[in-house]
Design a protein around this motif. Structure first.
Motif, mmCIF file in Angstrom:
data_model
loop_
_atom_site.group_PDB
_atom_site.id
_atom_site.type_symbol
_atom_site.label_atom_id
_atom_site.label_comp_id
_atom_site.label_asym_id
_atom_site.label_seq_id
_atom_site.Cartn_x
_atom_site.Cartn_y
_atom_site.Cartn_z
ATOM 1 N N SER A 71 52.839 53.945 39.107
ATOM 2 C CA SER A 71 51.725 53.848 40.046
ATOM 3 C C SER A 71 51.508 52.378 40.405
ATOM 4 C CB SER A 71 50.439 54.432 39.454
ATOM 5 O OG SER A 71 50.006 53.642 38.370
ATOM 6 N N ALA A 72 50.882 52.166 41.513
ATOM 7 C CA ALA A 72 50.488 50.821 41.932
ATOM 8 C C ALA A 72 49.070 50.948 42.466
ATOM 9 C CB ALA A 72 51.424 50.275 42.994
ATOM 10 N N LYS A 73 48.168 50.181 41.875
ATOM 11 C CA LYS A 73 46.766 50.226 42.272
ATOM 12 C C LYS A 73 46.358 48.863 42.811
ATOM 13 C CE LYS A 73 45.687 53.708 38.871
ATOM 14 N NZ LYS A 73 44.844 54.111 37.757
ATOM 15 N N MET A 74 45.278 48.866 43.547
ATOM 16 C CA MET A 74 44.749 47.606 44.053
ATOM 17 C C MET A 74 43.819 46.997 43.013
ATOM 18 S SD MET A 74 46.178 46.960 46.858
ATOM 19 C CE MET A 74 45.204 45.524 47.263
ATOM 20 N N GLY A 75 43.879 45.677 42.921
ATOM 21 C CA GLY A 75 43.042 44.963 41.974
ATOM 22 C C GLY A 75 42.323 43.805 42.647
ATOM 23 N N ARG A 76 41.135 43.519 42.163
ATOM 24 C CA ARG A 76 40.359 42.375 42.631
ATOM 25 C C ARG A 76 40.307 41.367 41.492
ATOM 26 N NH1 ARG A 76 33.864 42.632 43.535
ATOM 27 N NH2 ARG A 76 33.531 40.453 44.120
ATOM 28 N N ILE A 77 40.711 40.146 41.782
ATOM 29 C CA ILE A 77 40.708 39.081 40.783
ATOM 30 C C ILE A 77 39.605 38.096 41.163
ATOM 31 C CG2 ILE A 77 42.006 37.195 39.753
ATOM 32 C CD1 ILE A 77 44.551 38.698 40.464
ATOM 33 N N GLN A 78 38.744 37.769 40.217
ATOM 34 C CA GLN A 78 37.723 36.748 40.425
ATOM 35 C C GLN A 78 38.114 35.547 39.577
ATOM 36 O OE1 GLN A 78 34.567 39.527 39.309
ATOM 37 N NE2 GLN A 78 33.614 39.085 41.279
ATOM 38 N N PHE A 79 38.155 34.372 40.209
ATOM 39 C CA PHE A 79 38.571 33.152 39.529
ATOM 40 C C PHE A 79 37.363 32.328 39.108
ATOM 41 C CE2 PHE A 79 42.232 34.251 42.132
ATOM 42 C CZ PHE A 79 43.263 34.124 41.227
ATOM 43 N N SER A 80 37.515 31.625 38.003
ATOM 44 C CA SER A 80 36.489 30.683 37.546
ATOM 45 C C SER A 80 36.593 29.409 38.381
ATOM 46 C CB SER A 80 36.721 30.351 36.070
ATOM 47 O OG SER A 80 37.872 29.533 35.934
ATOM 48 N N GLU A 95 37.540 26.688 37.431
ATOM 49 C CA GLU A 95 38.760 26.004 36.977
ATOM 50 C C GLU A 95 40.021 26.761 37.400
ATOM 51 O OE1 GLU A 95 36.267 26.930 34.656
ATOM 52 O OE2 GLU A 95 35.257 25.023 35.049
ATOM 53 N N PHE A 96 39.867 27.792 38.244
ATOM 54 C CA PHE A 96 40.961 28.602 38.771
ATOM 55 C C PHE A 96 41.679 29.410 37.695
ATOM 56 C CE2 PHE A 96 40.457 24.988 41.685
ATOM 57 C CZ PHE A 96 40.000 25.690 42.789
ATOM 58 N N GLU A 97 40.943 29.821 36.678
ATOM 59 C CA GLU A 97 41.460 30.753 35.681
ATOM 60 C C GLU A 97 40.923 32.134 36.036
ATOM 61 O OE1 GLU A 97 39.960 29.160 32.062
ATOM 62 O OE2 GLU A 97 41.451 27.561 31.984
ATOM 63 N N ILE A 98 41.620 33.176 35.588
ATOM 64 C CA ILE A 98 41.149 34.530 35.865
ATOM 65 C C ILE A 98 39.893 34.787 35.049
ATOM 66 C CG2 ILE A 98 41.659 36.986 35.649
ATOM 67 C CD1 ILE A 98 44.532 36.353 36.363
ATOM 68 N N ASP A 99 38.811 35.084 35.755
ATOM 69 C CA ASP A 99 37.518 35.342 35.117
ATOM 70 C C ASP A 99 37.318 36.840 34.909
ATOM 71 O OD1 ASP A 99 35.215 34.292 34.039
ATOM 72 O OD2 ASP A 99 34.142 34.201 35.941
ATOM 73 N N ARG A 100 37.744 37.632 35.911
ATOM 74 C CA ARG A 100 37.551 39.075 35.840
ATOM 75 C C ARG A 100 38.577 39.776 36.716
ATOM 76 N NH1 ARG A 100 32.027 42.241 37.551
ATOM 77 N NH2 ARG A 100 32.743 44.288 36.948
ATOM 78 N N VAL A 101 39.067 40.922 36.247
ATOM 79 C CA VAL A 101 39.976 41.761 37.024
ATOM 80 C C VAL A 101 39.358 43.144 37.125
ATOM 81 C CG1 VAL A 101 42.269 42.807 37.153
ATOM 82 C CG2 VAL A 101 42.018 40.493 36.261
ATOM 83 N N THR A 102 39.256 43.665 38.342
ATOM 84 C CA THR A 102 38.749 45.013 38.574
ATOM 85 C C THR A 102 39.868 45.819 39.224
ATOM 86 O OG1 THR A 102 36.533 44.121 38.969
ATOM 87 C CG2 THR A 102 36.937 46.385 39.682
ATOM 88 N N ILE A 103 40.223 46.948 38.622
ATOM 89 C CA ILE A 103 41.263 47.824 39.169
ATOM 90 C C ILE A 103 40.565 48.971 39.892
ATOM 91 C CG2 ILE A 103 43.270 49.244 38.652
ATOM 92 C CD1 ILE A 103 43.626 46.286 37.889
ATOM 93 N N PHE A 104 40.987 49.230 41.125
ATOM 94 C CA PHE A 104 40.389 50.286 41.935
ATOM 95 C C PHE A 104 41.251 51.536 41.915
ATOM 96 C CE2 PHE A 104 38.869 46.335 43.820
ATOM 97 C CZ PHE A 104 37.498 46.579 43.880
ATOM 98 N N GLU A 105 40.621 52.671 41.728
ATOM 99 C CA GLU A 105 41.312 53.949 41.871
ATOM 100 C C GLU A 105 41.505 54.220 43.358
ATOM 101 O OE1 GLU A 105 42.673 55.793 39.513
ATOM 102 O OE2 GLU A 105 41.953 54.388 37.998
#
Length: 178
Positions: A142-151, A153-163
């Motif tokens: 499967s391949a799902k869409m994800g939203r990445i929020q950066f801090s 400092e450009f580090e990954i702060d949060r990842v949300t995977i959408f159904e």
């Protein structure tokens, strides 16, 4: 030699070179956004390679695990690369990587609250390798869409995977809007 975009001689295609990319990795899928008075970009580094005229993708070398990396950077006024970083996809504080094969085709945007975010494709771990290492998709892939929020400092702060809103196994290149 310069390749111009249209009839204007002021707009041309150049070649962007990045540093610290592993052997066998190619750079593609750029995304650019204005972030305050800065111009930021994201790039995909992947060990996937086109190796025939049909445009089918093959893993290179055969039977090697697919890897995608995200590179974030800032452009100077002349669009040369000012700085770049490789985004940590392993999640040092986590026991498992955020995405076993990495994120694909990220497009970056600035959110209404002035945060850098990205929409990307998040493939499941079960890529199917066919003869000659042709990349395929197995029964459970499967391949799902994800939203990445950066801090900041450009580090990954949060990842949300959408159904999938359409109950599909394969979703790519869409973005939710409100």
């Amino acid at each position: 030699m310069r390749f111009y975009l249209g009839s204007s001689r002021d707009v041309f295609i150049g070649c962007l070179h990045v540093d610290n990319v592993g052997p066998g990795f190619r750079i593609f899928n750029p995304s650019v956004t204005a972030f305050g008075d800065r111009i930021l970009l994201s790039l995909r580094a992947s060990n996937i390679e086109k190796c025939d005229r049909t445009g089918k993708f093959f893993l290179s070398p055969p039977h090697r695990e697919l890897k995608n990396e995200i590179i974030l950077g800032e452009l100077n006024e002349d669009f040369s690369l000012k700085w770049q970083i490789h985004v940590d996809l392993q999640g040092e504080a986590k026991k498992q990587p955020l995405a076993p094969h990495g994120f694909e085709d990220m497009r970056i945007v600035v959110s209404p609250n002035d945060r850098l975010e990205g929409m990307c494709c998040v493939p499941s771990p079960d890529y199917l390798l066919k003869p000659r290492a042709e990349l395929g998709f197995g029964k459970y892939f499967s391949a799902k869409m994800g939203r990445i929020q950066f801090s900041p400092e450009f580090e990954i702060d949060r990842v949300t995977i959408f159904e999938s809103p359409f109950k599909r196994r394969m979703e790519k290149n869409w973005s939710p809007f409100t």
